[in-house]
Design a protein around this motif. Sequence first.
Motif, short mmCIF file in Angstrom:
data_model
loop_
_atom_site.label_atom_id
_atom_site.label_comp_id
_atom_site.label_asym_id
_atom_site.label_seq_id
_atom_site.Cartn_x
_atom_site.Cartn_y
_atom_site.Cartn_z
N THR A 63 -19.13 45.80 -78.80
CA THR A 63 -17.84 46.43 -79.04
C THR A 63 -17.93 47.92 -78.70
N ARG A 84 -34.02 40.25 -76.64
CA ARG A 84 -34.32 40.44 -75.21
C ARG A 84 -33.65 41.70 -74.66
N THR A 123 -23.58 46.15 -87.81
CA THR A 123 -22.95 46.83 -86.68
C THR A 123 -21.52 46.36 -86.45
N TYR A 224 -23.08 37.23 -84.63
CA TYR A 224 -24.40 36.59 -84.69
C TYR A 224 -24.50 35.74 -85.96
C1 LIG Z 1 -18.07 39.53 -79.09
C2 LIG Z 1 -19.42 40.12 -79.45
C3 LIG Z 1 -19.53 41.50 -79.71
C4 LIG Z 1 -20.77 42.04 -80.09
N1 LIG Z 1 -20.84 43.38 -80.39
C5 LIG Z 1 -22.01 43.87 -80.88
C6 LIG Z 1 -22.10 45.25 -81.27
O1 LIG Z 1 -21.14 46.03 -81.16
N2 LIG Z 1 -23.30 45.67 -81.78
C7 LIG Z 1 -24.39 44.83 -81.90
O2 LIG Z 1 -25.44 45.26 -82.39
N3 LIG Z 1 -24.32 43.54 -81.51
C8 LIG Z 1 -23.17 43.06 -80.98
N4 LIG Z 1 -23.11 41.76 -80.56
C9 LIG Z 1 -24.39 41.00 -80.47
C10 LIG Z 1 -25.01 41.31 -79.09
O3 LIG Z 1 -24.21 40.76 -78.06
C11 LIG Z 1 -26.42 40.72 -78.94
O4 LIG Z 1 -26.39 39.36 -79.28
C12 LIG Z 1 -27.44 41.46 -79.81
O5 LIG Z 1 -27.50 42.84 -79.46
C13 LIG Z 1 -28.84 40.84 -79.66
O6 LIG Z 1 -29.21 40.86 -78.31
P1 LIG Z 1 -30.75 40.71 -77.91
O7 LIG Z 1 -30.79 40.27 -76.46
O8 LIG Z 1 -31.50 41.95 -78.24
O9 LIG Z 1 -31.28 39.58 -78.88
P2 LIG Z 1 -31.48 38.01 -78.56
O10 LIG Z 1 -32.78 37.86 -77.88
O11 LIG Z 1 -30.27 37.47 -77.86
O12 LIG Z 1 -31.45 37.37 -80.04
C14 LIG Z 1 -31.99 37.94 -81.21
C15 LIG Z 1 -31.44 37.36 -82.53
O13 LIG Z 1 -30.70 38.40 -83.19
C16 LIG Z 1 -29.49 37.91 -83.78
N5 LIG Z 1 -28.49 39.00 -83.72
C17 LIG Z 1 -27.70 39.30 -82.67
N6 LIG Z 1 -26.94 40.40 -82.92
C18 LIG Z 1 -27.27 40.82 -84.16
C19 LIG Z 1 -26.84 41.90 -84.95
N7 LIG Z 1 -25.90 42.80 -84.53
N8 LIG Z 1 -27.40 42.04 -86.19
C20 LIG Z 1 -28.32 41.15 -86.61
N9 LIG Z 1 -28.76 40.10 -85.90
C21 LIG Z 1 -28.26 39.94 -84.68
C22 LIG Z 1 -29.12 36.69 -82.98
O14 LIG Z 1 -28.45 35.76 -83.80
C23 LIG Z 1 -30.49 36.17 -82.51
O15 LIG Z 1 -31.00 35.28 -83.48
C24 LIG Z 1 -21.91 41.20 -80.18
C25 LIG Z 1 -21.80 39.84 -79.88
C26 LIG Z 1 -20.58 39.31 -79.52
C27 LIG Z 1 -20.50 37.81 -79.22
#
Ligand SMILES: Cc1cc2nc3c(=O)[nH]c(=O)nc-3n(C[C@H](O)[C@H](O)[C@H](O)COP(=O)(O)OP(=O)(O)OC[C@H]3O[C@@H](n4cnc5c(N)ncnc54)[C@H](O)[C@@H]3O)c2cc1C
Length: 229
Positions: A63, A84, A123, A224
């Motif tokens: 966002t 990742r 977040t 998430y």
């Molecule tokens: C519509 C939408 C909007 C989003 N906006 C934001 C945002 O503004 N800020 C943000 O931090 N994330 C946000 N996310 C989550 C973001 O897209 C990623 O999934 C997150 O940053 C993890 O990515 P990664 O590749 O580091 O972890 P990955 O390797 O994809 O996964 C790591 C694990 O972390 C968990 N996880 C994912 N996001 C979070 C979180 N915020 N807090 C705790 N656990 C989490 C997942 O369920 C997964 O098990 C949003 C997701 C969606 C679908």
Amino acid sequence: MTGGDNPTLAPIPVRTVETTVLASRALSDTGFELTLERRDIHFHAGMLLTIHSPDPTEDRDYTIASGEQDPHLQILYRYIPTGRLTSRLVQLQPGNPVRLSAPYGRFVIQDPRRPIVFVATGTGIAPCRSFLRSHSTLQLTILHGARTPQDLFYASEFSRCQYHPCLSRHTPNPQYVTSLLQSLPLPPNAHFYLCGAYEMIFDATQTLTSRGIPPTHIFTEPYYYHSIL
Ligand SMILES: Cc1cc2nc3c(=O)[nH]c(=O)nc-3n(C[C@H](O)[C@H](O)[C@H](O)COP(=O)(O)OP(=O)(O)OC[C@H]3O[C@@H](n4cnc5c(N)ncnc54)[C@H](O)[C@@H]3O)c2cc1C
């Protein structure tokens, strides 16, 4: 569960741009703010951007946490050491390139004249900050669930709102937004925005429905599953 589009908001074409990191700031041990060149990206408060990776399976949505009139784009992300993308975002330095597409999403203000109750975990507070920075006259009640006081991101910016922090690691009595929502007096005719963990959104929607809030007044943005971590 989710209401319809706001017909007064004009659609904005999605653009993919190469932009540049202007700043990277730790707000807590796990919460980071990334400031990016705006590159003429337009958006409505509450919309998203996608950060692209060399491997498209590692593209992720965030966002936009800055306001519609702010000079730069900002995102607020949780650093997940095993994540990742976020494990690479946290290494970004000013001057580094970032490829992104924006704007996306429908989690926008449906009616800025109505009171808004915003319920966030972690977040998930990002769109609320964009709402407030974009619409200074909003009547906002905020319930923000976080683990520690440091994770109450942007709390100082919410001083003119009805702001209810809920700390899950508060001892001896952990505080949860979903519990507070069961008893908090709700402003009449409000719209409800729920953002963050799926579990919170599920529970909060049930509570609001049992309190007589019509589903068309509830808008949701799940990020998430909390229980996977
Ligand atoms: C519509 C939408 C909007 C989003 N906006 C934001 C945002 O503004 N800020 C943000 O931090 N994330 C946000 N996310 C989550 C973001 O897209 C990623 O999934 C997150 O940053 C993890 O990515 P990664 O590749 O580091 O972890 P990955 O390797 O994809 O996964 C790591 C694990 O972390 C968990 N996880 C994912 N996001 C979070 C979180 N915020 N807090 C705790 N656990 C989490 C997942 O369920 C997964 O098990 C949003 C997701 C969606 C679908």
